[in-house]
Design a protein around this motif. Structure first.
Motif, PDB file in Angstrom:
ATOM      1  N   LEU A 191    -126.467  43.875  22.885  1.00 54.73           N
ATOM      2  CA  LEU A 191    -127.057  42.556  22.654  1.00 54.73           C
ATOM      3  C   LEU A 191    -125.978  41.539  22.289  1.00 54.73           C
ATOM      4  CD1 LEU A 191    -129.506  40.774  22.524  1.00 54.73           C
ATOM      5  CD2 LEU A 191    -129.953  41.564  20.197  1.00 54.73           C
ATOM      6  N   ALA A 192    -124.984  41.950  21.516  1.00 59.74           N
ATOM      7  CA  ALA A 192    -123.894  41.036  21.155  1.00 59.74           C
ATOM      8  C   ALA A 192    -123.115  40.595  22.387  1.00 59.74           C
ATOM      9  CB  ALA A 192    -122.962  41.712  20.153  1.00 59.74           C
ATOM     10  N   SER A 193    -122.997  41.476  23.370  1.00 59.50           N
ATOM     11  CA  SER A 193    -122.271  41.100  24.588  1.00 59.50           C
ATOM     12  C   SER A 193    -123.014  39.995  25.347  1.00 59.50           C
ATOM     13  CB  SER A 193    -122.041  42.323  25.482  1.00 59.50           C
ATOM     14  OG  SER A 193    -123.236  42.761  26.107  1.00 59.50           O
ATOM     15  N   ILE A 194    -124.341  40.024  25.293  1.00 56.26           N
ATOM     16  CA  ILE A 194    -125.127  38.962  25.937  1.00 56.26           C
ATOM     17  C   ILE A 194    -124.978  37.662  25.165  1.00 56.26           C
ATOM     18  CG2 ILE A 194    -127.465  38.225  26.568  1.00 56.26           C
ATOM     19  CD1 ILE A 194    -128.163  41.170  26.993  1.00 56.26           C
ATOM     20  N   VAL A 195    -125.071  37.741  23.836  1.00 64.76           N
ATOM     21  CA  VAL A 195    -124.876  36.553  23.001  1.00 64.76           C
ATOM     22  C   VAL A 195    -123.499  35.944  23.272  1.00 64.76           C
ATOM     23  CG1 VAL A 195    -124.610  35.739  20.626  1.00 64.76           C
ATOM     24  CG2 VAL A 195    -126.460  37.342  21.199  1.00 64.76           C
ATOM     25  N   GLU A 196    -122.481  36.794  23.368  1.00 64.39           N
ATOM     26  CA  GLU A 196    -121.116  36.329  23.602  1.00 64.39           C
ATOM     27  C   GLU A 196    -121.007  35.546  24.900  1.00 64.39           C
ATOM     28  OE1 GLU A 196    -118.168  35.574  21.815  1.00 64.39           O
ATOM     29  OE2 GLU A 196    -118.185  37.690  21.217  1.00 64.39           O
ATOM     30  N   TRP A 221    -139.103  39.231  28.721  1.00 66.67           N
ATOM     31  CA  TRP A 221    -137.852  39.575  29.389  1.00 66.67           C
ATOM     32  C   TRP A 221    -136.743  38.604  28.965  1.00 66.67           C
ATOM     33  CZ3 TRP A 221    -139.479  40.941  35.112  1.00 66.67           C
ATOM     34  CH2 TRP A 221    -140.322  42.071  35.063  1.00 66.67           C
ATOM     35  N   LEU A 222    -135.541  39.125  28.776  1.00 65.63           N
ATOM     36  CA  LEU A 222    -134.445  38.308  28.269  1.00 65.63           C
ATOM     37  C   LEU A 222    -134.026  37.217  29.239  1.00 65.63           C
ATOM     38  CD1 LEU A 222    -132.120  40.976  26.599  1.00 65.63           C
ATOM     39  CD2 LEU A 222    -133.965  39.640  25.585  1.00 65.63           C
ATOM     40  N   GLN A 223    -134.039  37.512  30.524  1.00 68.32           N
ATOM     41  CA  GLN A 223    -133.666  36.551  31.560  1.00 68.32           C
ATOM     42  C   GLN A 223    -132.320  35.864  31.241  1.00 68.32           C
ATOM     43  OE1 GLN A 223    -137.347  34.187  31.807  1.00 68.32           O
ATOM     44  NE2 GLN A 223    -137.818  35.275  33.715  1.00 68.32           N
ATOM     45  N   ALA A 224    -131.336  36.683  31.001  1.00 63.67           N
ATOM     46  CA  ALA A 224    -129.983  36.195  30.721  1.00 63.67           C
ATOM     47  C   ALA A 224    -129.156  36.238  32.001  1.00 63.67           C
ATOM     48  CB  ALA A 224    -129.339  37.054  29.640  1.00 63.67           C
ATOM     49  N   ASP A 225    -128.694  35.083  32.464  1.00 58.28           N
ATOM     50  CA  ASP A 225    -127.945  35.005  33.725  1.00 58.28           C
ATOM     51  C   ASP A 225    -126.735  35.945  33.777  1.00 58.28           C
ATOM     52  OD1 ASP A 225    -129.797  33.159  34.461  1.00 58.28           O
ATOM     53  OD2 ASP A 225    -128.420  31.460  34.579  1.00 58.28           O
ATOM     54  N   PRO A 226    -125.969  36.097  32.699  1.00 59.13           N
ATOM     55  CA  PRO A 226    -124.792  36.985  32.785  1.00 59.13           C
ATOM     56  C   PRO A 226    -125.141  38.430  33.142  1.00 59.13           C
ATOM     57  CG  PRO A 226    -124.592  35.555  30.872  1.00 59.13           C
ATOM     58  CD  PRO A 226    -125.988  35.375  31.396  1.00 59.13           C
ATOM     59  N   THR A 227    -126.381  38.845  32.862  1.00 59.40           N
ATOM     60  CA  THR A 227    -126.759  40.219  33.221  1.00 59.40           C
ATOM     61  C   THR A 227    -127.016  40.356  34.715  1.00 59.40           C
ATOM     62  OG1 THR A 227    -129.157  39.899  32.840  1.00 59.40           O
ATOM     63  CG2 THR A 227    -127.802  40.543  30.944  1.00 59.40           C
ATOM     64  N   ARG A 263    -128.547  48.458  30.493  1.00 56.41           N
ATOM     65  CA  ARG A 263    -128.110  49.824  30.222  1.00 56.41           C
ATOM     66  C   ARG A 263    -126.858  49.903  29.366  1.00 56.41           C
ATOM     67  NH1 ARG A 263    -125.460  52.813  35.295  1.00 56.41           N
ATOM     68  NH2 ARG A 263    -124.826  54.123  33.540  1.00 56.41           N
ATOM     69  N   GLY A 264    -126.067  48.841  29.370  1.00 51.81           N
ATOM     70  CA  GLY A 264    -124.822  48.849  28.610  1.00 51.81           C
ATOM     71  C   GLY A 264    -124.323  47.439  28.392  1.00 51.81           C
ATOM     72  N   PRO A 265    -123.221  47.276  27.658  1.00 47.54           N
ATOM     73  CA  PRO A 265    -122.655  45.952  27.418  1.00 47.54           C
ATOM     74  C   PRO A 265    -122.187  45.309  28.720  1.00 47.54           C
ATOM     75  CG  PRO A 265    -121.715  47.603  25.933  1.00 47.54           C
ATOM     76  CD  PRO A 265    -122.457  48.350  26.993  1.00 47.54           C
ATOM     77  N   ASP A 272    -117.934  38.353  15.338  1.00 44.12           N
ATOM     78  CA  ASP A 272    -118.961  37.403  14.919  1.00 44.12           C
ATOM     79  C   ASP A 272    -120.255  37.559  15.711  1.00 44.12           C
ATOM     80  OD1 ASP A 272    -117.238  36.427  13.033  1.00 44.12           O
ATOM     81  OD2 ASP A 272    -116.648  34.664  14.191  1.00 44.12           O
ATOM     82  N   SER A 273    -120.149  37.882  16.984  1.00 47.47           N
ATOM     83  CA  SER A 273    -121.358  38.087  17.783  1.00 47.47           C
ATOM     84  C   SER A 273    -122.084  39.364  17.366  1.00 47.47           C
ATOM     85  CB  SER A 273    -121.009  38.136  19.273  1.00 47.47           C
ATOM     86  OG  SER A 273    -120.624  36.858  19.732  1.00 47.47           O
ATOM     87  N   ILE A 274    -121.329  40.388  17.024  1.00 48.47           N
ATOM     88  CA  ILE A 274    -121.945  41.627  16.532  1.00 48.47           C
ATOM     89  C   ILE A 274    -122.661  41.351  15.209  1.00 48.47           C
ATOM     90  CG2 ILE A 274    -121.512  43.972  15.714  1.00 48.47           C
ATOM     91  CD1 ILE A 274    -119.062  44.014  17.603  1.00 48.47           C
TER      92      ILE A 274
END
Length: 326
Positions: A191-196, A221-227, A263-265, A272-274
């Protein structure tokens, strides 16, 4: 009897002269005319280092250096690394530098949110390091600035970066708040990797973490573009807009097509994101959109979010028109 006394006295004088000469050759002489860097290779013996010192002109004789070191020097082991030999350094000072001095340190900085393929590229591009490394597991490296020594193996530097991540998780995990939605340190990194990747504004991290925590809690659903991008490039820049086919793609990362975490970062998050996902902001926001300043506007209803999107589109069109006029 008088003759014997004279011989003894003469012998004593000769012995004193020899000892003075021997000591002067250790503490009082120097072949180092100006400050110079000297490398002690890993696994070197004092004999091989003495020979290298003689070859490079920093001592007059390797044999003399070794003899004096054995009698007058410390028996402490020498250390590997690159050391600065100061101008006028005596053989005694040189040995002490190798035994008790601090090796010259170089630095490499891994910015927050650097994916593992780029970490690999950065380490392989550093000419002062040696050896090969694999691409590390995503999310296993803690972004930070790390010291290293000339000639050090890349695998050793990478191990320090990964150990730093393990130590950071071990420190932060017990400090998690009751409102965190992650159930393990591994989920915290994901989750921190998505926030980052979703914000470049440090002050927004806890808010973005709060937003995504709300979505997970409400089964949205998170709908985060970086994923969407990560399974395509493994962290390298996409360099173009996302295609609709990529938004629709079914895989273990695309949070537009699956609930919960990927499935993973998708990158290596910073400390700070963690910390943000372990103690997210208390908010009812579940939507965010760029606000035109580099940050985001956060909203709790779709209606408010839709209005924010319209404002952002109008602002973007205005900026593009101004650029065209120029």
């Amino acid at each position: 009897m008088k003759k014997l006394g004279c011989l003894i006295a003469a012998g004593f004088v000769l012995w004193m002269v020899a000892m003075a000469w021997f000591s002067w050759g250790w503490w009082g002489t120097s072949e180092v005319e100006e400050e110079v860097a000297f490398i002690v290779p890993s696994g070197s013996s004092l004999t091989s280092v003495a020979e290298k010192l003689e070859e490079e002109g920093h001592i007059a004789s390797a044999d003399a250096f070794l003899l004096r070191a054995k009698i007058l020097g410390s028996s402490d082991p020498i250390k590997a690394g690159e050391f600065a030999l100061v101008a006028g350094a005596s053989p005694a000072t040189i040995l002490d530098t190798f035994q008790h001095g601090t090796a010259i340190a170089y630095r490499i900085t891994i910015p927050e949110g650097t994916p593992s393929v780029i970490v690999h590229d950065m380490l392989m591009a550093e000419d002062l390091l040696t050896g090969e490394i694999p691409v590390p597991d995503e999310g296993s490296v803690l972004p930070n600035t790390y010291d290293f020594q000339r000639g050090e193996e890349r695998i050793a530097v990478l191990a320090r970066m990964q150990r730093a991540m393990d130590e950071t998780l071990a420190e932060l995990w017990p400090q998690r708040g009751a409102n965190t939605v992650v159930s393990s340190p591994e989920e915290a990194v994901i989750l921190a990797s998505i926030v980052e990747k979703e914000t470049g504004v440090p002050s927004e991290r806890e808010m973005v973490a709060g937003l995504y925590s709300n979505r997970i809690r409400q089964n949205i659903w998170l709908q985060a573009d970086p994923t969407i991008i990560y399974p395509i490039t493994r962290g390298r820049p996409l360099g173009r807009p996302i295609y609709q086919s990529e938004i629709d793609a079914i895989n273990d990362y695309n949070t537009y097509q699956m609930p919960g975490l990927p499935r993973g970062p998708i990158t290596n998050p910073g400390r700070d994101s963690i910390a943000a996902v372990l103690n997210p902001a208390e908010t009812d926001a579940i939507f965010m959109v760029a606000d035109g300043t580099g940050g985001h506007e956060f909203n709790s209803t779709y209606e408010a979010h839709d209005e924010a999107v319209d404002r952002w589109r109008a602002l973007r069109a205005e900026r593009e028109a101004a650029q065209d006029d120029n």
